[in-house]
Motif scaffolding. Structure first.
Motif, PDB file in Angstrom:
ATOM      1  N   ILE A  10     -37.585 -80.575  -6.066  1.00 54.71           N
ATOM      2  CA  ILE A  10     -38.450 -79.385  -6.065  1.00 54.71           C
ATOM      3  C   ILE A  10     -38.924 -78.964  -4.680  1.00 54.71           C
ATOM      4  N   ASP A  11     -38.845 -79.838  -3.692  1.00 54.61           N
ATOM      5  CA  ASP A  11     -39.353 -79.526  -2.357  1.00 54.61           C
ATOM      6  C   ASP A  11     -38.629 -78.307  -1.786  1.00 54.61           C
ATOM      7  N   CYS A  12     -39.378 -77.253  -1.534  1.00 56.27           N
ATOM      8  CA  CYS A  12     -38.854 -75.989  -1.009  1.00 56.27           C
ATOM      9  C   CYS A  12     -37.825 -75.340  -1.939  1.00 56.27           C
ATOM     10  N   LYS A  13     -37.808 -75.744  -3.212  1.00 56.36           N
ATOM     11  CA  LYS A  13     -36.872 -75.176  -4.184  1.00 56.36           C
ATOM     12  C   LYS A  13     -37.585 -74.841  -5.493  1.00 56.36           C
ATOM     13  N   PHE A  14     -38.896 -74.710  -5.447  1.00 60.58           N
ATOM     14  CA  PHE A  14     -39.652 -74.506  -6.679  1.00 60.58           C
ATOM     15  C   PHE A  14     -39.285 -73.153  -7.298  1.00 60.58           C
ATOM     16  N   PRO A  15     -39.013 -73.135  -8.598  1.00 59.65           N
ATOM     17  CA  PRO A  15     -38.556 -71.902  -9.267  1.00 59.65           C
ATOM     18  C   PRO A  15     -39.716 -70.978  -9.683  1.00 59.65           C
ATOM     19  N   TYR A  16     -40.369 -70.369  -8.718  1.00 57.91           N
ATOM     20  CA  TYR A  16     -41.551 -69.550  -8.978  1.00 57.91           C
ATOM     21  C   TYR A  16     -41.305 -68.420  -9.975  1.00 57.91           C
ATOM     22  N   HIS A  17     -40.085 -67.916 -10.016  1.00 62.10           N
ATOM     23  CA  HIS A  17     -39.791 -66.753 -10.860  1.00 62.10           C
ATOM     24  C   HIS A  17     -39.020 -67.111 -12.136  1.00 62.10           C
ATOM     25  N   GLN A  18     -38.938 -68.385 -12.436  1.00 62.22           N
ATOM     26  CA  GLN A  18     -38.257 -68.832 -13.657  1.00 62.22           C
ATOM     27  C   GLN A  18     -39.256 -69.622 -14.488  1.00 62.22           C
ATOM     28  N   GLU A  19     -39.994 -68.915 -15.336  1.00 60.45           N
ATOM     29  CA  GLU A  19     -41.093 -69.526 -16.078  1.00 60.45           C
ATOM     30  C   GLU A  19     -40.686 -70.747 -16.884  1.00 60.45           C
ATOM     31  N   GLU A  21     -38.362 -72.783 -16.360  1.00 61.57           N
ATOM     32  CA  GLU A  21     -38.024 -73.889 -15.455  1.00 61.57           C
ATOM     33  C   GLU A  21     -39.277 -74.501 -14.832  1.00 61.57           C
ATOM     34  N   TRP A  22     -40.218 -73.689 -14.366  1.00 61.32           N
ATOM     35  CA  TRP A  22     -41.423 -74.295 -13.789  1.00 61.32           C
ATOM     36  C   TRP A  22     -42.255 -74.995 -14.848  1.00 61.32           C
ATOM     37  N   LYS A  23     -42.223 -74.515 -16.074  1.00 59.26           N
ATOM     38  CA  LYS A  23     -42.927 -75.220 -17.152  1.00 59.26           C
ATOM     39  C   LYS A  23     -42.262 -76.570 -17.417  1.00 59.26           C
ATOM     40  N   ARG A  24     -40.926 -76.588 -17.377  1.00 58.02           N
ATOM     41  CA  ARG A  24     -40.193 -77.842 -17.583  1.00 58.02           C
ATOM     42  C   ARG A  24     -40.523 -78.837 -16.473  1.00 58.02           C
ATOM     43  N   ILE A  25     -40.581 -78.372 -15.245  1.00 58.45           N
ATOM     44  CA  ILE A  25     -40.881 -79.223 -14.095  1.00 58.45           C
ATOM     45  C   ILE A  25     -42.293 -79.793 -14.200  1.00 58.45           C
ATOM     46  N   ILE A  26     -43.239 -78.980 -14.614  1.00 62.85           N
ATOM     47  CA  ILE A  26     -44.613 -79.471 -14.800  1.00 62.85           C
ATOM     48  C   ILE A  26     -44.623 -80.591 -15.833  1.00 62.85           C
ATOM     49  N   GLY A  27     -43.958 -80.374 -16.952  1.00 65.47           N
ATOM     50  CA  GLY A  27     -43.877 -81.409 -17.992  1.00 65.47           C
ATOM     51  C   GLY A  27     -43.203 -82.669 -17.490  1.00 65.47           C
ATOM     52  N   GLN A  28     -42.137 -82.499 -16.750  1.00 65.11           N
ATOM     53  CA  GLN A  28     -41.396 -83.641 -16.202  1.00 65.11           C
ATOM     54  C   GLN A  28     -42.270 -84.437 -15.231  1.00 65.11           C
ATOM     55  N   SER A  29     -43.050 -83.745 -14.427  1.00 62.44           N
ATOM     56  CA  SER A  29     -43.879 -84.422 -13.422  1.00 62.44           C
ATOM     57  C   SER A  29     -44.880 -85.378 -14.058  1.00 62.44           C
ATOM     58  N   ILE A  30     -45.393 -85.003 -15.200  1.00 62.82           N
ATOM     59  CA  ILE A  30     -46.395 -85.807 -15.907  1.00 62.82           C
ATOM     60  C   ILE A  30     -45.808 -87.151 -16.328  1.00 62.82           C
ATOM     61  N   GLU A  31     -44.515 -87.162 -16.616  1.00 62.35           N
ATOM     62  CA  GLU A  31     -43.836 -88.384 -17.063  1.00 62.35           C
ATOM     63  C   GLU A  31     -43.394 -89.279 -15.910  1.00 62.35           C
ATOM     64  N   ILE A  32     -43.309 -88.745 -14.707  1.00 63.04           N
ATOM     65  CA  ILE A  32     -42.747 -89.492 -13.577  1.00 63.04           C
ATOM     66  C   ILE A  32     -43.740 -90.449 -12.931  1.00 63.04           C
ATOM     67  N   ALA A  33     -44.898 -89.934 -12.557  1.00 66.32           N
ATOM     68  CA  ALA A  33     -45.898 -90.774 -11.871  1.00 66.32           C
ATOM     69  C   ALA A  33     -47.225 -90.042 -11.872  1.00 66.32           C
ATOM     70  N   GLU A  34     -48.293 -90.797 -11.687  1.00 61.76           N
ATOM     71  CA  GLU A  34     -49.636 -90.230 -11.728  1.00 61.76           C
ATOM     72  C   GLU A  34     -49.847 -89.130 -10.683  1.00 61.76           C
ATOM     73  N   ASP A  35     -49.238 -89.272  -9.509  1.00 61.08           N
ATOM     74  CA  ASP A  35     -49.407 -88.287  -8.442  1.00 61.08           C
ATOM     75  C   ASP A  35     -48.380 -87.154  -8.500  1.00 61.08           C
ATOM     76  N   ALA A  36     -47.334 -87.302  -9.311  1.00 68.55           N
ATOM     77  CA  ALA A  36     -46.268 -86.285  -9.370  1.00 68.55           C
ATOM     78  C   ALA A  36     -46.767 -84.900  -9.796  1.00 68.55           C
ATOM     79  N   PRO A  37     -47.688 -84.783 -10.756  1.00 69.02           N
ATOM     80  CA  PRO A  37     -48.179 -83.436 -11.073  1.00 69.02           C
ATOM     81  C   PRO A  37     -48.859 -82.766  -9.875  1.00 69.02           C
ATOM     82  N   PHE A  38     -49.411 -83.566  -8.980  1.00 67.38           N
ATOM     83  CA  PHE A  38     -50.067 -83.007  -7.805  1.00 67.38           C
ATOM     84  C   PHE A  38     -49.054 -82.615  -6.728  1.00 67.38           C
ATOM     85  N   LEU A  39     -47.872 -83.220  -6.796  1.00 64.79           N
ATOM     86  CA  LEU A  39     -46.755 -82.753  -5.979  1.00 64.79           C
ATOM     87  C   LEU A  39     -46.388 -81.340  -6.441  1.00 64.79           C
ATOM     88  N   VAL A  40     -46.346 -81.142  -7.738  1.00 62.02           N
ATOM     89  CA  VAL A  40     -46.075 -79.810  -8.299  1.00 62.02           C
ATOM     90  C   VAL A  40     -47.195 -78.846  -7.917  1.00 62.02           C
TER      91      VAL A  40
END
Length: 141
Positions: A10-19, A21-40
């Protein structure tokens, strides 16, 4: 997916205009690590100059992120997050206060970075506080 793989996906590749996809990434971040949602959050807040994002869409993205999980860190970092979205810097003293509160939540590196970049840091006191907190967290492990 590891935290590092997620970061590079996601670094410098965040899909701002693909709702969807960004919703999927937010959900994925929650499963990865405690700090990952804050990376998002960091990606949501620091929209590159090359991207144009309507403020209402920006707020919609932030609100979706915030309601997707529960963490005390969300409310602590919110003034800094909203300062980005509203394109207004918070004061250095407010940033220092927020960082002090965040210091109680070890390894909240991305939330801490959102705060670091949300103020002018005229006297470099905020950067110094950031470095001190990071060192404190690293020495505790």
């Amino acid at each position: 997916m590891t935290y590092e793989e997620f970061y590079y996906s996601i670094d410098c590749k965040f899909p701002y205009h693909q709702e969807s996809e960004w919703k999927r990434i937010i959900g994925q971040s929650i499963e990865i690590a405690e700090d990952a949602p804050f990376l998002v959050l960091h990606e949501i807040c620091r929209v590159p100059a090359s991207e144009k994002l309507d403020k209402s869409k920006h707020m919609e993205m932030y609100k979706y992120w915030k309601q997707s999980f529960v963490s005390p860190v969300q409310d602590i970092v919110e003034p800094a997050s909203l300062s980005y979205i509203n394109k207004i810097e918070i004061s250095d003293s407010e940033a220092l206060d927020i960082m002090e509160k965040l210091s109680a939540f070890p390894k909240s590196y991305n939330a801490l970075q959102v705060v670091l970049f949300s103020c002018p840091d005229d006297d470099e006191l905020v950067d110094e506080k950031y470095e001190n907190i990071v060192a404190q967290w690293k020495s505790a492990t």
